[in-house]
Design an enzyme around this catalytic site. Structure first.
Site, PDB file in Angstrom:
ATOM      1  N   SER A  46      42.657  44.903  43.504  1.00  0.00           N
ATOM      2  CA  SER A  46      43.076  44.222  42.283  1.00  0.00           C
ATOM      3  C   SER A  46      44.339  43.431  42.604  1.00  0.00           C
ATOM      4  O   SER A  46      45.451  43.968  42.627  1.00  0.00           O
ATOM      5  CB  SER A  46      43.339  45.279  41.206  1.00  0.00           C
ATOM      6  OG  SER A  46      43.872  44.672  40.075  1.00  0.00           O
ATOM      7  N   HIS A  82      39.386  41.448  43.106  1.00  0.00           N
ATOM      8  CA  HIS A  82      39.325  41.748  41.676  1.00  0.00           C
ATOM      9  C   HIS A  82      40.530  41.091  40.990  1.00  0.00           C
ATOM     10  O   HIS A  82      41.664  41.266  41.417  1.00  0.00           O
ATOM     11  CB  HIS A  82      39.368  43.274  41.518  1.00  0.00           C
ATOM     12  CG  HIS A  82      39.168  43.770  40.131  1.00  0.00           C
ATOM     13  ND1 HIS A  82      37.923  43.986  39.579  1.00  0.00           N
ATOM     14  CD2 HIS A  82      40.060  44.129  39.168  1.00  0.00           C
ATOM     15  CE1 HIS A  82      38.054  44.450  38.353  1.00  0.00           C
ATOM     16  NE2 HIS A  82      39.342  44.548  38.071  1.00  0.00           N
ATOM     17  N   ASP A 108      42.439  40.756  37.322  1.00  0.00           N
ATOM     18  CA  ASP A 108      42.539  41.320  35.974  1.00  0.00           C
ATOM     19  C   ASP A 108      43.169  40.334  35.011  1.00  0.00           C
ATOM     20  O   ASP A 108      44.340  39.977  35.152  1.00  0.00           O
ATOM     21  CB  ASP A 108      43.410  42.590  36.020  1.00  0.00           C
ATOM     22  CG  ASP A 108      42.645  43.748  36.623  1.00  0.00           C
ATOM     23  OD1 ASP A 108      41.528  44.012  36.154  1.00  0.00           O
ATOM     24  OD2 ASP A 108      43.163  44.372  37.568  1.00  0.00           O
ATOM     25  N   MET A 126      44.350  39.772  31.246  1.00  0.00           N
ATOM     26  CA  MET A 126      44.703  40.516  30.023  1.00  0.00           C
ATOM     27  C   MET A 126      45.340  39.563  29.022  1.00  0.00           C
ATOM     28  O   MET A 126      46.148  38.713  29.405  1.00  0.00           O
ATOM     29  CB  MET A 126      45.695  41.620  30.364  1.00  0.00           C
ATOM     30  CG  MET A 126      45.222  42.539  31.482  1.00  0.00           C
ATOM     31  SD  MET A 126      46.340  43.917  31.696  1.00  0.00           S
ATOM     32  CE  MET A 126      45.670  44.669  33.196  1.00  0.00           C
ATOM     33  N   HIS A 132      37.738  40.283  35.899  1.00  0.00           N
ATOM     34  CA  HIS A 132      37.615  41.303  34.854  1.00  0.00           C
ATOM     35  C   HIS A 132      38.376  40.823  33.621  1.00  0.00           C
ATOM     36  O   HIS A 132      39.607  40.813  33.605  1.00  0.00           O
ATOM     37  CB  HIS A 132      38.201  42.614  35.407  1.00  0.00           C
ATOM     38  CG  HIS A 132      38.216  43.751  34.457  1.00  0.00           C
ATOM     39  ND1 HIS A 132      38.929  44.916  34.697  1.00  0.00           N
ATOM     40  CD2 HIS A 132      37.602  43.937  33.262  1.00  0.00           C
ATOM     41  CE1 HIS A 132      38.757  45.761  33.698  1.00  0.00           C
ATOM     42  NE2 HIS A 132      37.960  45.186  32.804  1.00  0.00           N
ATOM     43  N   MET A 150      39.822  41.339  30.258  1.00  0.00           N
ATOM     44  CA  MET A 150      40.228  42.293  29.206  1.00  0.00           C
ATOM     45  C   MET A 150      40.787  41.466  28.070  1.00  0.00           C
ATOM     46  O   MET A 150      41.997  41.447  27.825  1.00  0.00           O
ATOM     47  CB  MET A 150      41.261  43.268  29.784  1.00  0.00           C
ATOM     48  CG  MET A 150      40.618  44.318  30.680  1.00  0.00           C
ATOM     49  SD  MET A 150      41.817  45.067  31.794  1.00  0.00           S
ATOM     50  CE  MET A 150      41.845  43.833  33.076  1.00  0.00           C
ATOM     51  N   MET A 155      35.574  51.972  33.256  1.00  0.00           N
ATOM     52  CA  MET A 155      37.033  52.096  33.320  1.00  0.00           C
ATOM     53  C   MET A 155      37.393  53.568  33.451  1.00  0.00           C
ATOM     54  O   MET A 155      36.983  54.387  32.628  1.00  0.00           O
ATOM     55  CB  MET A 155      37.685  51.543  32.046  1.00  0.00           C
ATOM     56  CG  MET A 155      37.700  50.038  31.889  1.00  0.00           C
ATOM     57  SD  MET A 155      38.498  49.090  33.210  1.00  0.00           S
ATOM     58  CE  MET A 155      40.084  49.891  33.374  1.00  0.00           C
ATOM     59  N   ASP A 171      37.038  51.344  38.008  1.00  0.00           N
ATOM     60  CA  ASP A 171      38.327  50.655  38.011  1.00  0.00           C
ATOM     61  C   ASP A 171      39.385  51.495  37.312  1.00  0.00           C
ATOM     62  O   ASP A 171      39.245  51.828  36.139  1.00  0.00           O
ATOM     63  CB  ASP A 171      38.123  49.301  37.284  1.00  0.00           C
ATOM     64  CG  ASP A 171      39.366  48.433  37.272  1.00  0.00           C
ATOM     65  OD1 ASP A 171      40.369  48.793  37.905  1.00  0.00           O
ATOM     66  OD2 ASP A 171      39.307  47.370  36.614  1.00  0.00           O
TER      67      ASP A 171
HETATM   68  C1  DX5 Z   1      43.543  48.230  34.483  1.00  0.00           C
HETATM   69  C2  DX5 Z   1      42.976  47.142  35.399  1.00  0.00           C
HETATM   70  C3  DX5 Z   1      42.822  47.652  36.786  1.00  0.00           C
HETATM   71  C4  DX5 Z   1      44.125  48.090  37.387  1.00  0.00           C
HETATM   72  C5  DX5 Z   1      43.927  48.732  38.709  1.00  0.00           C
HETATM   73  O1  DX5 Z   1      43.750  47.744  33.243  1.00  0.00           O
HETATM   74  O2  DX5 Z   1      41.708  46.734  34.969  1.00  0.00           O
HETATM   75  O3  DX5 Z   1      42.101  46.759  37.625  1.00  0.00           O
HETATM   76  O4  DX5 Z   1      45.060  47.072  37.438  1.00  0.00           O
HETATM   77  O5  DX5 Z   1      45.127  49.249  39.112  1.00  0.00           O
HETATM   78  P1  DX5 Z   1      45.285  50.736  39.619  1.00  0.00           P
HETATM   79  O6  DX5 Z   1      44.339  50.895  40.763  1.00  0.00           O
HETATM   80  O7  DX5 Z   1      46.717  50.799  40.007  1.00  0.00           O
HETATM   81  O8  DX5 Z   1      44.933  51.646  38.488  1.00  0.00           O
HETATM   82 ZN    ZN Z   2      40.233  45.562  36.433  1.00  0.00          ZN
END
Ligand code: DX5
Ligand code: ZN
Length: 216
Positions: free
Chosen positions: A7, A32, A34, A36, A65, A67, A136, A174
């Site tokens: 990630s 990956h 993320d 948000m 991903h 979110m 998740m 994840d």
């Molecule tokens: C969580 C994200 C993950 C996260 C992974 O909200 O979707 O991808 O950043 O980080 P670790 O492996 O540190 O939990």
């Molecule tokens: Zn993620």
């Protein structure tokens, strides 16, 4: 073939091109990313511009991903920017089937993610239309949280459903995955392992990724 997906936004944000270089040296399968939005999750990362920037520096497939609330608003932008796999949350949209069909139409690979509180059965009807389910194993929003162990039962259950229906759907997990627990996640039936702090918190990414590979 099981895959590791670091990630990248857990890496050094002011040095992303170097992080990408190190991931290339480690021969990772996916990157990956993320995304948000501060609404679906209590944190904000970046928009599709970061996907575009990363795409311009690497040929490693990008596993994006989302979110975000109502992801249908931004599917086209993320795919145009270079997302190879685009995952949306089941909880983020009313019309999951329509969103998944749009991702397919734009020739990206559709994934659906479920939060820790969402039962695996809720995605039963959409399974035939997607390439990947993301389970998740933390509540989404932050890197560095503790792995929720009951996720292992969800992975096992989903693996059974996928096998019974003879589907090819991949299971990605994840949140909180580290060297110490990756074997448990793998034995439960996962195919793709996302890790943020487990990789970027280590001094030697290459050694960490290799150790993870050995354990899965
Ligand atoms: C969580 C994200 C993950 C996260 C992974 O909200 O979707 O991808 O950043 O980080 P670790 O492996 O540190 O939990
Ligand atoms: Zn993620």
């Amino acid at each position: 073939m099981k895959k590791i997906a670091p990630s990248i936004l857990s890496g050094d944000l002011l040095n992303l091109s170097n992080e990408i270089k190190l991931l290339k040296e480690a021969d990772v399968d996916l990157i990956h990313i993320d995304i948000m939005d501060g609404i679906f999750v209590p944190n904000i990362t970046a928009g599709w511009n970061i996907v575009e920037a990363i795409k311009s520096r690497t040929d490693i497939p990008l596993d994006v991903h989302l979110m975000i609330d109502r992801p249908e608003r931004y599917i086209d932008d993320f795919i145009k920017s270079g997302a190879d796999i685009l995952t949306v949350h089941f909880e983020g949209t009313t019309h999951i089937h329509r969103v998944v069909e749009r991702i397919r139409e734009l020739e990206a690979s559709p994934g659906v993610a479920i939060n820790p509180g969402t039962p695996v059965d809720f995605i039963s009807e959409i399974l035939n239309y997607i390439d990947m389910v993301l389970i998740m194993s933390v509540n989404p929003g932050f890197s560095g949280q503790e792995f929720i162990y009951s996720s292992l039962f969800k992975i096992e259950k989903l693996r059974r459903i996928i096998s019974q229906r003879e589907l090819e759907t991949q299971i990605e997990v994840d949140g909180g995955i580290k060297i110490i627990n990756i074997a448990d996640v793998s034995n439960s039936g996962a195919d793709i392992f996302v890790s943020g702090s487990g990789i970027f918190g280590a001094d030697d990414y290459l050694a960490t990724i290799n150790e993870m590979r050995d354990r899965i």
